[in-house]
Design a protein around this motif. Structure first.
Motif, short mmCIF file in Angstrom:
data_model
loop_
_atom_site.label_atom_id
_atom_site.label_comp_id
_atom_site.label_asym_id
_atom_site.label_seq_id
_atom_site.Cartn_x
_atom_site.Cartn_y
_atom_site.Cartn_z
N SER A 270 -1.59 2.70 -7.93
CA SER A 270 -2.67 3.49 -8.61
C SER A 270 -2.32 4.70 -9.27
O SER A 270 -2.71 4.93 -10.18
N SER B 90 0.73 -1.04 0.07
CA SER B 90 0.02 -0.14 -0.02
C SER B 90 1.04 1.31 0.04
O SER B 90 2.06 1.26 0.53
N HIS C 146 -3.34 5.24 -13.06
CA HIS C 146 -3.82 6.32 -13.41
C HIS C 146 -3.15 7.23 -14.28
O HIS C 146 -3.57 7.90 -15.34
P1 ADP Z 1 -5.34 2.06 -2.93
O1 ADP Z 1 -6.51 1.43 -2.95
O2 ADP Z 1 -4.42 1.93 -3.94
O3 ADP Z 1 -4.64 1.93 -1.60
P2 ADP Z 1 -5.53 4.78 -1.68
O4 ADP Z 1 -6.46 4.52 -0.66
O5 ADP Z 1 -4.11 4.81 -1.42
O6 ADP Z 1 -5.68 3.77 -3.05
O7 ADP Z 1 -6.01 6.05 -2.57
C1 ADP Z 1 -7.26 6.02 -2.94
C2 ADP Z 1 -7.33 7.39 -3.84
O8 ADP Z 1 -6.91 8.53 -2.93
C3 ADP Z 1 -6.44 7.41 -5.00
O9 ADP Z 1 -7.12 8.19 -6.25
C4 ADP Z 1 -5.03 8.31 -4.56
O10 ADP Z 1 -4.86 8.81 -5.80
C5 ADP Z 1 -5.61 9.39 -3.55
N1 ADP Z 1 -4.93 9.52 -2.35
C6 ADP Z 1 -3.96 8.73 -1.93
N2 ADP Z 1 -3.13 9.22 -0.93
C7 ADP Z 1 -3.46 10.42 -1.13
C8 ADP Z 1 -3.23 11.51 -0.29
N3 ADP Z 1 -2.21 11.54 0.63
N4 ADP Z 1 -3.75 12.87 -0.36
C9 ADP Z 1 -4.93 13.03 -1.35
N5 ADP Z 1 -5.32 11.81 -2.11
C10 ADP Z 1 -4.67 10.66 -1.82
#
Ligand code: ADP
Ligand code: ADP
Length: 226
Positions: A43, A38, A47
């Protein structure tokens, strides 16, 4: 031949380096699983390749043409026509029958409703969905709903299907069935597949596995059994 390529992709969010010089290529009928912890950049990579996130550096090429520098309107038109997307869940419109959910991307491209629905129906048998055309998403099992989502991703006959944790909400048995259909029907259609998954059993259905760590490629394996 190469369908989609990323060269030297970098992406920062403030002081966080999400991608740090990633090179990746996907060929016709090729399937690539992207795995990693993670926060490793999976992602962001998906993207970026899909033209949803703009890289800070590097290039994304679709059949040799740069897409990362296209304007927003051309890029979103390209995404609709040439890419299909499958997410973890919740991507179907609950008030529409399955066949109309599948037909939607065609209708957005201006295909008349009747013609769009009849093209949509052709995807039901290959995905084991015969007889479920009129069901609403709430009347489908999780695995059936994901197969409808796969049909919807394929109906435009895209060059690339992007799948982000497509089996993340399914049990192990259903995951296997869904990923088997996702990889085989995508290949038969002639498209490439890029899939992010945490599940090694799901990834093993792809032709290649890319390991990502701290925004870099940390490993690469080739499966010959697929
Ligand atoms: P995953 O399911 O791959 O673990 P995340 O939970 O890390 O995805 O992220 C979900 C969404 O939130 C993604 O579209 C990502 O770009 C965005 N995101 C992840 N980390 C951050 C952050 N620190 N601040 C803002 N948006 C984030
Ligand atoms: P993964 O999919 O492997 O969980 P992500 O690509 O979602 O990883 O995120 C990689 C890194 O970039 C993480 O540190 C995440 O918090 C950060 N990140 C992703 N999207 C955003 C965003 N929109 N804003 C800020 N940080 C982000």
């Amino acid at each position: 031949s190469t369908v989609l390529a990323g060269h030297g992709l970098t992406k920062k969010y403030g002081s966080t380096t999400a991608l740090d010089g990633v090179d990746v290529e996907v060929g016709e009928r090729d399937s690539l699983a992207v795995m990693g912890p993670s926060g490793s950049g999976k992602s962001t990579l998906l993207h970026t390749l899909a033209g949803i996130v703009r890289p800070d550096g590097g290039q994304v090429l679709l059949r040799g043409d740069r897409i990362d520098s296209l304007g927003e309107n051309r890029l979103s038109a390209l995404r609709r026509k040439r890419f299909g997307f499958v997410f973890q869940s919740g991507q179907l419109l609950p008030e529409l029958p399955a066949e109309e959910n599948v037909a939607l991307p065609l209708m957005l491209e201006g295909v008349p409703r009747g013609q769009a629905v009849s093209r949509a129906r052709r995807w039901f048998a290959p995905l084991g969905l015969d007889g479920l055309e009129k069901r609403r998403p709430g009347q489908l099992s999780g695995g059936q709903a994901q197969r409808v989502a796969i049909a919807r991703a394929l109906v435009v006959e895209p060059d690339v299907v992007f799948a982000d944790e497509p089996t993340g909400a399914l049990d192990q048995h259903t995951s296997e069935e869904v990923v088997r259909l996702l990889t085989s029907v995508t290949r038969e259609q002639g498209a490439a597949l890029v899939m992010v998954t945490h599940d090694a059993d799901v990834a093993a259905h792809c032709g290649r596995i890319l390991q990502v760590r701290d925004g870099r490629i940390s490993g690469h394996s080739q499966y010959t059994a697929v």
